[in-house]
Scaffold this active site. Structure first.
Site, PDB file in Angstrom:
ATOM      1  N   ASP A  92       0.854  -1.176   0.000  1.00  0.00           N
ATOM      2  CA  ASP A  92       0.000   0.000   0.000  1.00  0.00           C
ATOM      3  C   ASP A  92       0.892   1.229   0.000  1.00  0.00           C
ATOM      4  O   ASP A  92       1.827   1.328   0.804  1.00  0.00           O
ATOM      5  CB  ASP A  92      -0.935   0.037   1.209  1.00  0.00           C
ATOM      6  CG  ASP A  92      -1.924   1.183   1.082  1.00  0.00           C
ATOM      7  OD1 ASP A  92      -2.915   1.019   0.345  1.00  0.00           O
ATOM      8  OD2 ASP A  92      -1.684   2.247   1.677  1.00  0.00           O
TER       9      ASP A  92
ATOM     10  N   GLU B  96       1.331   5.547  -0.117  1.00  0.00           N
ATOM     11  CA  GLU B  96       0.787   6.894   0.056  1.00  0.00           C
ATOM     12  C   GLU B  96       1.618   7.788  -0.857  1.00  0.00           C
ATOM     13  O   GLU B  96       2.807   7.537  -1.059  1.00  0.00           O
ATOM     14  CB  GLU B  96       0.873   7.353   1.515  1.00  0.00           C
ATOM     15  CG  GLU B  96       0.162   6.435   2.500  1.00  0.00           C
ATOM     16  CD  GLU B  96      -1.294   6.137   2.178  1.00  0.00           C
ATOM     17  OE1 GLU B  96      -1.981   7.027   1.631  1.00  0.00           O
ATOM     18  OE2 GLU B  96      -1.742   5.017   2.447  1.00  0.00           O
TER      19      GLU B  96
ATOM     20  N   ASP C  91      -1.698   1.387  -6.911  1.00  0.00           N
ATOM     21  CA  ASP C  91      -0.333   1.208  -6.407  1.00  0.00           C
ATOM     22  C   ASP C  91       0.604   0.735  -7.522  1.00  0.00           C
ATOM     23  O   ASP C  91       1.732   1.213  -7.635  1.00  0.00           O
ATOM     24  CB  ASP C  91      -0.331   0.221  -5.229  1.00  0.00           C
ATOM     25  CG  ASP C  91      -1.252   0.702  -4.115  1.00  0.00           C
ATOM     26  OD1 ASP C  91      -0.769   1.390  -3.204  1.00  0.00           O
ATOM     27  OD2 ASP C  91      -2.461   0.417  -4.176  1.00  0.00           O
TER      28      ASP C  91
ATOM     29  N   HIS D  46      -5.037   5.208   5.682  1.00  0.00           N
ATOM     30  CA  HIS D  46      -4.208   6.016   4.782  1.00  0.00           C
ATOM     31  C   HIS D  46      -2.780   6.158   5.299  1.00  0.00           C
ATOM     32  O   HIS D  46      -2.122   7.165   5.028  1.00  0.00           O
ATOM     33  CB  HIS D  46      -4.831   7.384   4.467  1.00  0.00           C
ATOM     34  CG  HIS D  46      -6.121   7.284   3.751  1.00  0.00           C
ATOM     35  ND1 HIS D  46      -6.254   6.708   2.508  1.00  0.00           N
ATOM     36  CD2 HIS D  46      -7.370   7.655   4.123  1.00  0.00           C
ATOM     37  CE1 HIS D  46      -7.519   6.749   2.139  1.00  0.00           C
ATOM     38  NE2 HIS D  46      -8.219   7.306   3.099  1.00  0.00           N
TER      39      HIS D  46
ATOM     40  N   ASP E 171      -2.412   0.137   6.303  1.00  0.00           N
ATOM     41  CA  ASP E 171      -3.334  -0.310   5.264  1.00  0.00           C
ATOM     42  C   ASP E 171      -2.882  -1.654   4.679  1.00  0.00           C
ATOM     43  O   ASP E 171      -3.710  -2.515   4.396  1.00  0.00           O
ATOM     44  CB  ASP E 171      -3.486   0.739   4.164  1.00  0.00           C
ATOM     45  CG  ASP E 171      -4.347   1.926   4.600  1.00  0.00           C
ATOM     46  OD1 ASP E 171      -4.895   1.897   5.717  1.00  0.00           O
ATOM     47  OD2 ASP E 171      -4.464   2.878   3.811  1.00  0.00           O
TER      48      ASP E 171
END
Length: 187
Positions: free
Chosen positions: A13, A15, A109, A165, A170
């Site tokens: 995951d 960000e 992603d 997030h 996550d």
């Protein structure tokens, strides 16, 4: 059975830099956190984790929207590794686990990794195969609608752990969803 023990789901995951006012176009977004877990296909346990903040170069100053959404602070990324160095460290971990399949919640992603690898002239670190767990979750429920990760947890009665997030949290939560849909039958 012996070969199955060496198979893993690499659940990632990310960000990335973001805004809510159009100041950062999607093609200029950059990864600011990689969160990943190696989910063992035989035991359904997480055998390893990886978390790394990354210093963005296109838009080095985080927007307040991004900080509020991710809880990642400017000081978290100011001294972080740049993308090429972070990928090198991530690749060292990946190489310890044979026969993994790259997985994520949706295709974002994978697309972001491809974009950042191209921008930084770094080889894409994963095998070509990719599992979209968001799509598999919808198929598990027998619906065409896509769900966000938090809603998927809620629908399964699994508590969201950590901070939504945040890459590592996550990734752990997505692993819990994947374990559930792979080991439970719909009643």
């Amino acid at each position: 059975m012996k070969t199955q023990i060496s198979h893993y789901f690499l659940i990632v995951d990310l960000e990335a830099t973001c805004c809510n006012n159009g100041s950062i176009p999607s093609h200029e977004m950059e990864i600011i956190e990689i969160g990943a877990v190696m989910l063992n296909r035989a035991t359904w346990k997480i055998d390893s984790e990886f978390q790394q903040f990354i210093q963005p170069v296109r838009h080095p100053q985080l927007t307040s929207f991004c900080t509020e959404l991710t809880s990642i602070r400017q000081q978290d990324i100011n001294q972080a590794l740049r993308f090429p160095e972070a990928i090198s460290g991530f690749k060292e971990l990946i190489d310890l686990f044979p026969n993994y399949i790259f997985c994520s919640w949706g295709n974002y992603d994978k697309k972001q990794f491809l974009q950042d690898c191209q921008f930084h002239n770094v080889p894409y670190p994963f095998t070509p195969e990719h599992i979209n767990i968001k799509k598999e979750f919808s198929e598990y429920l027998g619906v065409s609608k896509g769900f966000g990760m938090a809603m998927a947890l809620e629908l399964l009665g699994i508590e969201l752990k950590g901070i939504h997030h945040r890459g590592i949290d996550d990734a752990r939560n997505i692993a819990a969803i994947y374990k559930y849909i792979k080991t439970q039958k719909i009643s």
